[in-house]
Design an enzyme around this catalytic site. Structure first.
Site, PDB file in Angstrom:
ATOM      1  N   HIS A   1     -11.362   5.186  -3.028  1.00 25.25           N
ATOM      2  CA  HIS A   1     -11.595   5.671  -1.663  1.00 25.25           C
ATOM      3  C   HIS A   1     -10.271   6.097  -1.057  1.00 25.25           C
ATOM      4  O   HIS A   1      -9.210   5.890  -1.666  1.00 25.25           O
ATOM      5  CB  HIS A   1     -12.235   4.586  -0.782  1.00 25.25           C
ATOM      6  CG  HIS A   1     -11.338   3.395  -0.552  1.00 25.25           C
ATOM      7  ND1 HIS A   1     -11.340   2.286  -1.370  1.00 25.25           N
ATOM      8  CD2 HIS A   1     -10.390   3.144   0.397  1.00 25.25           C
ATOM      9  CE1 HIS A   1     -10.457   1.415  -0.917  1.00 25.25           C
ATOM     10  NE2 HIS A   1      -9.845   1.909   0.142  1.00 25.25           N
TER      11      HIS A   1
ATOM     12  N   HIS B   1     -16.846   0.919   1.061  1.00 26.29           N
ATOM     13  CA  HIS B   1     -16.402   2.170   1.663  1.00 26.29           C
ATOM     14  C   HIS B   1     -16.083   3.187   0.581  1.00 26.29           C
ATOM     15  O   HIS B   1     -15.572   2.841  -0.486  1.00 26.29           O
ATOM     16  CB  HIS B   1     -15.225   2.002   2.625  1.00 26.29           C
ATOM     17  CG  HIS B   1     -14.044   1.242   2.092  1.00 26.29           C
ATOM     18  ND1 HIS B   1     -14.111   0.322   1.082  1.00 26.29           N
ATOM     19  CD2 HIS B   1     -12.744   1.282   2.438  1.00 26.29           C
ATOM     20  CE1 HIS B   1     -12.916  -0.169   0.851  1.00 26.29           C
ATOM     21  NE2 HIS B   1     -12.065   0.405   1.648  1.00 26.29           N
TER      22      HIS B   1
ATOM     23  N   HIS C   1      -3.807   5.960   3.092  1.00 22.25           N
ATOM     24  CA  HIS C   1      -3.653   5.535   1.703  1.00 22.25           C
ATOM     25  C   HIS C   1      -4.764   6.074   0.824  1.00 22.25           C
ATOM     26  O   HIS C   1      -5.854   6.361   1.272  1.00 22.25           O
ATOM     27  CB  HIS C   1      -3.568   4.011   1.578  1.00 22.25           C
ATOM     28  CG  HIS C   1      -4.830   3.269   1.898  1.00 22.25           C
ATOM     29  ND1 HIS C   1      -5.105   2.756   3.142  1.00 22.25           N
ATOM     30  CD2 HIS C   1      -5.899   2.931   1.134  1.00 22.25           C
ATOM     31  CE1 HIS C   1      -6.257   2.142   3.124  1.00 22.25           C
ATOM     32  NE2 HIS C   1      -6.789   2.235   1.923  1.00 22.25           N
TER      33      HIS C   1
ATOM     34  N   HIS D   1      -7.993  -8.123   3.040  1.00 26.74           N
ATOM     35  CA  HIS D   1      -8.515  -7.480   4.237  1.00 26.74           C
ATOM     36  C   HIS D   1      -9.663  -8.313   4.794  1.00 26.74           C
ATOM     37  O   HIS D   1     -10.482  -8.838   4.034  1.00 26.74           O
ATOM     38  CB  HIS D   1      -9.089  -6.101   3.912  1.00 26.74           C
ATOM     39  CG  HIS D   1      -8.081  -5.063   3.572  1.00 26.74           C
ATOM     40  ND1 HIS D   1      -7.006  -4.770   4.367  1.00 26.74           N
ATOM     41  CD2 HIS D   1      -8.006  -4.216   2.526  1.00 26.74           C
ATOM     42  CE1 HIS D   1      -6.314  -3.789   3.814  1.00 26.74           C
ATOM     43  NE2 HIS D   1      -6.887  -3.436   2.691  1.00 26.74           N
TER      44      HIS D   1
ATOM     45  N   TYR E   1      -0.732  -2.835  -0.459  1.00 28.58           N
ATOM     46  CA  TYR E   1      -0.346  -1.483  -0.074  1.00 28.58           C
ATOM     47  C   TYR E   1       1.091  -1.258  -0.530  1.00 28.58           C
ATOM     48  O   TYR E   1       1.955  -2.119  -0.321  1.00 28.58           O
ATOM     49  CB  TYR E   1      -0.359  -1.304   1.444  1.00 28.58           C
ATOM     50  CG  TYR E   1      -1.710  -1.172   2.094  1.00 28.58           C
ATOM     51  CD1 TYR E   1      -2.797  -0.606   1.443  1.00 28.58           C
ATOM     52  CD2 TYR E   1      -1.882  -1.602   3.406  1.00 28.58           C
ATOM     53  CE1 TYR E   1      -4.012  -0.471   2.067  1.00 28.58           C
ATOM     54  CE2 TYR E   1      -3.100  -1.475   4.047  1.00 28.58           C
ATOM     55  CZ  TYR E   1      -4.163  -0.920   3.383  1.00 28.58           C
ATOM     56  OH  TYR E   1      -5.355  -0.786   4.005  1.00 28.58           O
TER      57      TYR E   1
ATOM     58  N   GLU F   1      -3.086   2.043  -2.469  1.00 35.21           N
ATOM     59  CA  GLU F   1      -3.594   0.676  -2.466  1.00 35.21           C
ATOM     60  C   GLU F   1      -4.097   0.351  -3.863  1.00 35.21           C
ATOM     61  O   GLU F   1      -4.731   1.183  -4.509  1.00 35.21           O
ATOM     62  CB  GLU F   1      -4.761   0.566  -1.466  1.00 35.21           C
ATOM     63  CG  GLU F   1      -5.475  -0.775  -1.486  1.00 35.21           C
ATOM     64  CD  GLU F   1      -6.616  -0.860  -0.481  1.00 35.21           C
ATOM     65  OE1 GLU F   1      -7.370   0.124  -0.344  1.00 35.21           O
ATOM     66  OE2 GLU F   1      -6.753  -1.916   0.164  1.00 35.21           O
TER      67      GLU F   1
HETATM   68 FE   LIG Z   1      -8.358   0.907   1.331  1.00 35.07          FE
END
Ligand SMILES: [Fe+2]
Length: 309
Positions: free
Chosen positions: A154, A201, A216, A248, A257, A267
């Site tokens: 993503h 996501h 990112h 997260h 990151y 990431e």
């Molecule tokens: Fe991410």
């Protein structure tokens, strides 16, 4: 969910400041597989486990950042339908002929109000992951080098007008909101995490005054142990780490990151949960935004909101 329409992220085109340095990083440190170079000076990569010819392209430029991000759609009929639907929604599209990118069919390109170029395509050569399609072994000896993510997963993009972007992704492209962070007023979104699949996501946007920015590009690993190993490899190679390994709150992924040699943040992550279009979106409030982004520190670092390429 039925996998129709937009299937998944397909490729990203990135700008790097020094091509040779970029090739060395993406091939030997991140551990992607180089699959080709074209007459525009673009170098193509895939992860070892991806089947399509390419998922990451880099080209040399005076500034780092993202050129475009693309999604694979189910078939050419879907590509034509989504092109027409975008136009009907007031989004202007451009057709890029097959072959403009190596091994890749016709693409439909459009700009979203955050200032990013998004593409859809239906066809890209399957060059395999080194495993047979009949009676395969579970993994391929020596396929993994460097960090060796399994897929380009993503991206998180920074730009203005993210509610208009959300409308296009939801109403035209069939995405749904999985999580969001609201601002001090309790209703305006600071960030939105959108899925076209059962992944937590497939693309995310954060509100930012400057259009067209990359926060990112993310690569998936299979385990938390591999996230820690990625951090070791980053340190061995003097990669500039932004934060992590940590977790997260948003999407629950475990993450690092870091920056490529040109300053593009990437990431390497593992986890996140399975989600479905009928799930209620998860909300993070302004007072807990730090917890949402970095669950262990419970506060944002300044770089998260300000450093983009
Ligand atoms: Fe991410």
């Amino acid at each position: 969910m039925a996998m129709t329409g937009v299937l998944r992220p397909g490729h990203i085109s990135l700008r790097v400041l020094d091509l040779e340095e970029g090739i060395n990083f993406y091939r030997n440190v991140l551990g992607l597989v180089e699959t080709g170079r074209d007459d525009q000076g673009r170098v193509y990569f895939k992860t070892w486990d991806e089947r399509e010819h390419n998922s990451v392209m880099i080209r040399q430029a005076d500034s780092a950042g993202i050129d475009f991000f693309a999604f694979k759609v189910a078939d050419t009929a879907t590509l034509d339908r989504l092109d027409a639907d975008l136009n009907a929604f007031g989004v202007r599209t451009e057709r890029i002929p097959a072959g403009e990118m190596l091994a890749t069919g016709e693409r439909v390109r459009f700009e979203v109000p955050s200032g990013h170029l998004i593409e859809l395509y239906a066809e890209k050569s399957d060059i395999g992951n080194g495993q047979a399609y009949v009676n395969p072994a579970p993994w391929v000896p020596d396929a993994e080098r460097g960090i060796a993510p399994t897929r380009m997963d993503h991206c998180l993009l920074y730009g203005p007008d993210i509610e208009k972007v959300q409308e296009i992704f939801e109403k035209v492209l069939g995405f749904y909101l999985v999580e969001h962070v609201v601002m001090e007023d309790g209703s305006t979104n600071l960030g939105i995490w959108l899925s076209c699949s059962t992944k937590a996501h497939d693309i995310a946007f954060v509100r930012h005054p400057e259009p067209g920015k990359l926060h990112h590009i993310s690569f998936k690993l299979d385990s938390w142990e591999k996230v820690l190993r990625a951090a070791d490899i980053m340190s061995m190679n003097r990669v500039s780490i932004d934060i992590g390994p940590t977790r997260h709150g948003v999407t629950r992924g475990t993450t690092i990151y870091a920056f490529d040699p040109s300053g593009n943040r990437f990431e390497t992550f593992c986890g996140g949960y399975d989600t479905y279009p009928d799930y209620q979106a998860v909300k993070w409030t302004w007072d807990e935004v730090g917890t949402g982004i970095f669950y262990h520190d419970r506060k944002l670092n300044e770089r998260f909101l300000s450093v983009v390429s």
